[in-house]
Design a protein around this motif. Sequence first.
Motif, short mmCIF file in Angstrom:
data_model
loop_
_atom_site.label_atom_id
_atom_site.label_comp_id
_atom_site.label_asym_id
_atom_site.label_seq_id
_atom_site.Cartn_x
_atom_site.Cartn_y
_atom_site.Cartn_z
N ASN A 44 0.82 -1.21 0.00
CA ASN A 44 0.00 0.00 0.00
C ASN A 44 0.85 1.27 0.00
N PHE A 45 2.18 1.09 -0.04
CA PHE A 45 3.07 2.24 0.08
C PHE A 45 4.10 2.25 -1.06
N HIS A 46 4.30 3.43 -1.61
CA HIS A 46 5.34 3.58 -2.63
C HIS A 46 5.74 5.05 -2.72
N GLU A 47 6.87 5.32 -3.38
CA GLU A 47 7.31 6.69 -3.63
C GLU A 47 7.81 6.79 -5.07
N THR A 48 7.59 7.94 -5.68
CA THR A 48 8.03 8.17 -7.06
C THR A 48 9.11 9.25 -7.06
N LYS A 49 10.21 8.95 -7.72
CA LYS A 49 11.31 9.90 -7.84
C LYS A 49 11.58 10.19 -9.31
N SER A 50 11.72 11.48 -9.64
CA SER A 50 12.10 11.87 -10.99
C SER A 50 13.61 11.78 -11.11
N MET A 51 14.08 10.99 -12.08
CA MET A 51 15.51 10.76 -12.24
C MET A 51 15.97 11.23 -13.62
N MET A 52 17.23 11.63 -13.68
CA MET A 52 17.87 11.99 -14.95
C MET A 52 18.92 10.92 -15.25
N TYR A 53 18.73 10.21 -16.37
CA TYR A 53 19.68 9.17 -16.77
C TYR A 53 20.67 9.75 -17.77
N PHE A 54 21.95 9.55 -17.49
CA PHE A 54 23.01 10.03 -18.37
C PHE A 54 23.75 8.88 -19.06
N ARG A 55 23.39 7.66 -18.70
CA ARG A 55 23.90 6.47 -19.37
C ARG A 55 22.76 5.48 -19.56
N PRO A 56 22.81 4.67 -20.62
CA PRO A 56 21.75 3.67 -20.80
C PRO A 56 21.75 2.68 -19.64
N SER A 57 20.57 2.13 -19.35
CA SER A 57 20.45 1.10 -18.31
C SER A 57 19.72 -0.09 -18.93
N GLU A 58 19.29 -1.03 -18.08
CA GLU A 58 18.58 -2.19 -18.61
C GLU A 58 17.24 -1.80 -19.24
N PHE A 59 16.71 -0.62 -18.90
CA PHE A 59 15.45 -0.17 -19.48
C PHE A 59 15.60 1.11 -20.30
#
Length: 385
Positions: A245-260
């Motif tokens: 019932n609990f979660h948090e959302t963070k806005s992130m800036m990606y500067f390198r590719p990741s698995e997604f």
Amino acid sequence: MSFRKKIKNNVPRVALESITTLVAGDIKTGKTRLWKEVTEMHYVKPEEALLLAFEDGYETWELDEIIPLHAEGTDKDLWKVWEYFKKDVVPGLVKEAKEGRVAKLIGVDTADRAIDACTAWVLNDRKRKYGKVFESIQDISESTGGKENGWTALHDELKSAFDTLKNAGYGLFYLAWTKERETTLYDGRKFNSLELAMSNTGRKVFASQASLICCLHNEVNILNKDGEILDDNAKSKSGKVLASNFHETKSMMYFRPSEFIGIAGGRFTDLPEKEEYSAENFLKVFEEAVKGQLKKTTTSVEDLKKNEDVEKQEKADETAERMEVISTEELMKEIHAIIENMNLAKKTKAAEGFEEAFGVRNYLQEKDNPTNLKKALEIVKDAAK
């Protein structure tokens, strides 16, 4: 061997307005906000950062320097947006760069809508050239029997405008949309990744030229009731998977590719995988990336910026002079293309217009006079109606 005279040592660009940046993200991930906050933090004078708005995503923000290009046309006459950008804004900025530069960094919001406007312009331009309505860029290739490739025409038109601004010494800061794409490997395995929403033609113009690519993505952490991050789903005593019932959302800036994240990276080596979204973090990443490229030079970053300013002015002067020649050639081609598709009555009307304006029944003697060529273009457009 004269080629030896061309050999030089390259020093990495260190100013934000000396490179091309691409910030990509889904709808409402903060692209325009990042432009606003980065430029306000980085530049002392508001007029040093100019936003070319191909859409109205800026409307909820206080921004000082905007050209609302989207207001030049609607979806029915979207070609007018590119027409104004191509024939008024770009030449105006090139002239300004030569005579007294005001803006240093130019934002494009969004590259996707710029592509839409350019596509509409190419379709309208080829309609005038061939006297036929084209339904799509692909239709140009098919309907002309391979005489012209529509995708090549779109690429060249897009690239020409933005290359002109770059050659005039402006830094470019593109904002673009992303979308989730499915990719199938040669062995049949599939994966999803976040990529640019634009076509391959758009990627060749915008992504391939970017030295720094940042992808905005909202990450979700699943928490337990104590606020601790869960690495796995909670389960009941019977083994049933339970949703938290609990979660948090963070806005992130990606500067390198990741698995997604598929669209991120650039030409800098010292880049983190990701940082939390903020103008401060963006500029910190850029500054550290610049320092990481300077391995040999003993010149300070401030002196390198001054050297870059001198180079930009030289390029601006050259671009302005070259553009005067190119614009004349383009006017001649445009006039000729319209006349080529006229019937005899319309050609006669155009000839009468030339005689009234120039004293003779043609326009060719005006080939070195851009002002009169513009008059000639208006004459043939009026005669072609």
